[in-house]
Design a protein around this motif. Structure first.
Motif, PDB file in Angstrom:
ATOM      1  N   MET A 186      17.700 -16.268  17.040  1.00 23.13           N
ATOM      2  CA  MET A 186      16.409 -16.073  16.379  1.00 23.13           C
ATOM      3  C   MET A 186      15.257 -16.493  17.294  1.00 23.13           C
ATOM      4  O   MET A 186      14.320 -17.171  16.898  1.00 23.13           O
ATOM      5  N   SER A 187      15.312 -16.048  18.524  1.00 27.59           N
ATOM      6  CA  SER A 187      14.302 -16.409  19.511  1.00 27.59           C
ATOM      7  C   SER A 187      13.044 -15.569  19.335  1.00 27.59           C
ATOM      8  O   SER A 187      13.095 -14.425  18.883  1.00 27.59           O
ATOM      9  N   THR A 188      11.919 -16.153  19.720  1.00 26.68           N
ATOM     10  CA  THR A 188      10.666 -15.405  19.761  1.00 26.68           C
ATOM     11  C   THR A 188      10.255 -15.107  21.202  1.00 26.68           C
ATOM     12  O   THR A 188       9.185 -14.541  21.435  1.00 26.68           O
ATOM     13  N   GLU A 189      11.081 -15.489  22.162  1.00 31.18           N
ATOM     14  CA  GLU A 189      10.814 -15.179  23.564  1.00 31.18           C
ATOM     15  C   GLU A 189      11.118 -13.700  23.814  1.00 31.18           C
ATOM     16  O   GLU A 189      12.136 -13.178  23.341  1.00 31.18           O
ATOM     17  N   THR A 190      10.251 -13.032  24.564  1.00 37.52           N
ATOM     18  CA  THR A 190      10.435 -11.589  24.768  1.00 37.52           C
ATOM     19  C   THR A 190      10.401 -11.157  26.227  1.00 37.52           C
ATOM     20  O   THR A 190      10.746 -10.021  26.534  1.00 37.52           O
ATOM     21  N   ASP A 191       9.974 -12.040  27.123  1.00 41.99           N
ATOM     22  CA  ASP A 191       9.809 -11.628  28.516  1.00 41.99           C
ATOM     23  C   ASP A 191      11.103 -11.116  29.140  1.00 41.99           C
ATOM     24  O   ASP A 191      11.080 -10.228  30.008  1.00 41.99           O
ATOM     25  N   HIS A 192      12.241 -11.668  28.711  1.00 40.49           N
ATOM     26  CA  HIS A 192      13.526 -11.280  29.289  1.00 40.49           C
ATOM     27  C   HIS A 192      14.103 -10.029  28.636  1.00 40.49           C
ATOM     28  O   HIS A 192      15.134  -9.516  29.081  1.00 40.49           O
ATOM     29  N   LEU A 193      13.473  -9.537  27.593  1.00 39.28           N
ATOM     30  CA  LEU A 193      14.007  -8.396  26.855  1.00 39.28           C
ATOM     31  C   LEU A 193      13.621  -7.080  27.528  1.00 39.28           C
ATOM     32  O   LEU A 193      12.606  -6.985  28.209  1.00 39.28           O
ATOM     33  N   ALA A 194      14.441  -6.053  27.292  1.00 38.71           N
ATOM     34  CA  ALA A 194      14.180  -4.729  27.861  1.00 38.71           C
ATOM     35  C   ALA A 194      13.166  -3.975  27.009  1.00 38.71           C
ATOM     36  O   ALA A 194      13.203  -4.037  25.770  1.00 38.71           O
ATOM     37  N   GLN A 195      12.265  -3.258  27.653  1.00 36.75           N
ATOM     38  CA  GLN A 195      11.326  -2.420  26.923  1.00 36.75           C
ATOM     39  C   GLN A 195      12.048  -1.172  26.413  1.00 36.75           C
ATOM     40  O   GLN A 195      12.853  -0.577  27.123  1.00 36.75           O
ATOM     41  N   VAL A 196      11.739  -0.795  25.182  1.00 39.95           N
ATOM     42  CA  VAL A 196      12.416   0.347  24.564  1.00 39.95           C
ATOM     43  C   VAL A 196      11.633   1.637  24.782  1.00 39.95           C
ATOM     44  O   VAL A 196      12.204   2.676  25.111  1.00 39.95           O
ATOM     45  N   PHE A 197      10.317   1.597  24.625  1.00 40.06           N
ATOM     46  CA  PHE A 197       9.490   2.801  24.753  1.00 40.06           C
ATOM     47  C   PHE A 197       8.477   2.692  25.898  1.00 40.06           C
ATOM     48  O   PHE A 197       7.508   3.442  25.933  1.00 40.06           O
ATOM     49  N   GLY A 198       8.693   1.762  26.814  1.00 37.32           N
ATOM     50  CA  GLY A 198       7.759   1.576  27.910  1.00 37.32           C
ATOM     51  C   GLY A 198       6.405   1.122  27.397  1.00 37.32           C
ATOM     52  O   GLY A 198       6.313   0.275  26.504  1.00 37.32           O
ATOM     53  N   ASP A 199       5.321   1.674  27.942  1.00 33.20           N
ATOM     54  CA  ASP A 199       3.981   1.278  27.514  1.00 33.20           C
ATOM     55  C   ASP A 199       3.438   2.177  26.399  1.00 33.20           C
ATOM     56  O   ASP A 199       2.260   2.115  26.058  1.00 33.20           O
ATOM     57  N   ARG A 200       4.302   2.994  25.821  1.00 29.39           N
ATOM     58  CA  ARG A 200       3.865   3.864  24.733  1.00 29.39           C
ATOM     59  C   ARG A 200       3.848   3.108  23.402  1.00 29.39           C
ATOM     60  O   ARG A 200       4.475   2.074  23.239  1.00 29.39           O
ATOM     61  N   VAL A 201       3.127   3.660  22.451  1.00 29.60           N
ATOM     62  CA  VAL A 201       2.923   3.042  21.146  1.00 29.60           C
ATOM     63  C   VAL A 201       3.677   3.845  20.084  1.00 29.60           C
ATOM     64  O   VAL A 201       3.658   5.081  20.103  1.00 29.60           O
ATOM     65  N   VAL A 202       4.340   3.140  19.174  1.00 29.35           N
ATOM     66  CA  VAL A 202       4.989   3.800  18.040  1.00 29.35           C
ATOM     67  C   VAL A 202       4.021   3.788  16.862  1.00 29.35           C
ATOM     68  O   VAL A 202       3.683   2.726  16.326  1.00 29.35           O
ATOM     69  N   LEU A 203       3.544   4.964  16.488  1.00 26.94           N
ATOM     70  CA  LEU A 203       2.654   5.129  15.339  1.00 26.94           C
ATOM     71  C   LEU A 203       3.494   5.532  14.134  1.00 26.94           C
ATOM     72  O   LEU A 203       4.296   6.469  14.217  1.00 26.94           O
ATOM     73  N   GLU A 204       3.329   4.819  13.010  1.00 28.58           N
ATOM     74  CA  GLU A 204       4.067   5.143  11.797  1.00 28.58           C
ATOM     75  C   GLU A 204       3.093   5.353  10.646  1.00 28.58           C
ATOM     76  O   GLU A 204       2.214   4.518  10.400  1.00 28.58           O
ATOM     77  N   LEU A 205       3.248   6.471   9.961  1.00 27.61           N
ATOM     78  CA  LEU A 205       2.498   6.774   8.746  1.00 27.61           C
ATOM     79  C   LEU A 205       3.457   6.602   7.576  1.00 27.61           C
ATOM     80  O   LEU A 205       4.456   7.312   7.464  1.00 27.61           O
ATOM     81  N   LYS A 206       3.146   5.671   6.681  1.00 22.11           N
ATOM     82  CA  LYS A 206       4.036   5.332   5.579  1.00 22.11           C
ATOM     83  C   LYS A 206       3.275   5.510   4.275  1.00 22.11           C
ATOM     84  O   LYS A 206       2.234   4.877   4.079  1.00 22.11           O
ATOM     85  N   PHE A 207       3.787   6.345   3.397  1.00 22.85           N
ATOM     86  CA  PHE A 207       3.073   6.626   2.153  1.00 22.85           C
ATOM     87  C   PHE A 207       4.068   6.779   1.017  1.00 22.85           C
ATOM     88  O   PHE A 207       5.221   7.168   1.223  1.00 22.85           O
ATOM     89  N   THR A 208       3.627   6.453  -0.195  1.00 21.11           N
ATOM     90  CA  THR A 208       4.535   6.402  -1.332  1.00 21.11           C
ATOM     91  C   THR A 208       4.562   7.671  -2.162  1.00 21.11           C
ATOM     92  O   THR A 208       5.492   7.886  -2.925  1.00 21.11           O
TER      93      THR A 208
END
Length: 275
Positions: A186-208
């Motif tokens: 349950m670490s909050t450290e992220t520097d050692h983790l691999a990037q999944v989408f590079g420098d791109r942004v995941v935009l999500e539209l969520k509606f009910t």
């Protein structure tokens, strides 16, 4: 106040940062920044999740295979230590509808529940029959495939939503990262983790319910093309399946205390990985 949408539709897009900033300006005319984002100069707050899966990565494979009815098991957290609660979550897809079941669990109950003990009221931050049933449901699904910790997924989330209602939520997730976590660190450290989408942004539209007209216009103006962006699944692809399974397969195939069926299953899985 918990403003999580219990059931919704989700549209996802992977976009460059400059387009994300332009969309933010568009969205800010209709929605407000959520209370957590207001605490940070970047407008984004860190989100961390521990994903559970079986030794054969069944939940991952359900997504890879495009199964219409599937679910994921994860434990969401926002701090590494302290007394802040953990959120045990089941995210389910049935055709195109997304539903989420989640409950707040005490940190000291984490490992006891992950390794198979029955849940009870003392595990809950806000004990109630409804919360206990949610936790029992999570534990039943976990046991059904013997799911254990697999990976940490972390990112920075910027979220926009209506001032009063909860029918729409638009999020920008940046710097999505992942790495193996087999011990529920349950670490909050992220520097050692691999990037999944590079420098791109995941935009999500969520509606009910109905897709709002102005959101439809947003999609048109910015020429958004819907895509898949499953953070856990894409993270497994980036890491390689063997990073999350091989060690345990080796232990089962060669170790005492496992049935002949389990050892044969593990040996077969290792051969598949080598193909």
């Amino acid at each position: 106040m918990d403003r999580v949408q219990q059931q919704r539709f989700e549209f996802k897009y992977i976009i460059p940062e400059d387009r994300a900033l332009a969309i933010r300006d568009f969205v800010s005319a209709y929605l407000e920044l959520d209370e957590f984002g207001r605490r940070f100069e970047s407008l984004s707050y860190p989100v961390h999740s521990l994903y559970l899966d079986s030794e054969m990565l069944d939940l991952y494979m359900h997504t890879i295979n495009g199964d219409k009815n599937r679910h994921k098991l994860r434990i969401r957290y926002y701090e590494q230590e302290g007394t802040t609660p953990l959120f045990f979550e089941i995210k389910r897809r049935q055709d195109n509808v997304i539903s989420k079941v989640r409950c707040k669990v005490k940190r000291e109950s984490l490992h006891r529940l992950l390794w198979g003990d029955d849940p009870d009221f003392d595990d809950l931050v806000s004990p109630s029959d409804e919360e206990l049933e949610k936790l029992r449901f999570f534990c039943r699904l976990r046991r059904s495939i013997d799911a254990t910790p697999r990976s940490q997924v972390s990112y920075l989330r910027e979220a926009w939503l209506p001032e009063e209602e909860n029918h729409l939520r638009i999020t920008f997730d940046r710097d999505v990262r992942t790495g193996p976590d087999r011990e529920a660190a349950m670490s909050t450290e992220t520097d050692h983790l691999a990037q999944v989408f590079g420098d791109r942004v995941v935009l999500e539209l969520k509606f009910t319910n109905r897709f709002p007209d102005w959101v439809r216009e947003l999609v048109r103006v910015f020429n958004l093309i819907q895509t898949s962006a499953a953070k856990y699944v894409d993270g497994v692809v980036v890491l390689g399946e063997s990073r999350l399974t091989e060690r345990m397969l080796d232990e089962i195939a060669s170790g005492d205390g496992y049935s002949m069926r389990e050892r044969r299953h593990a040996s077969f899985a290792r051969r598949l990985q080598a193909v």
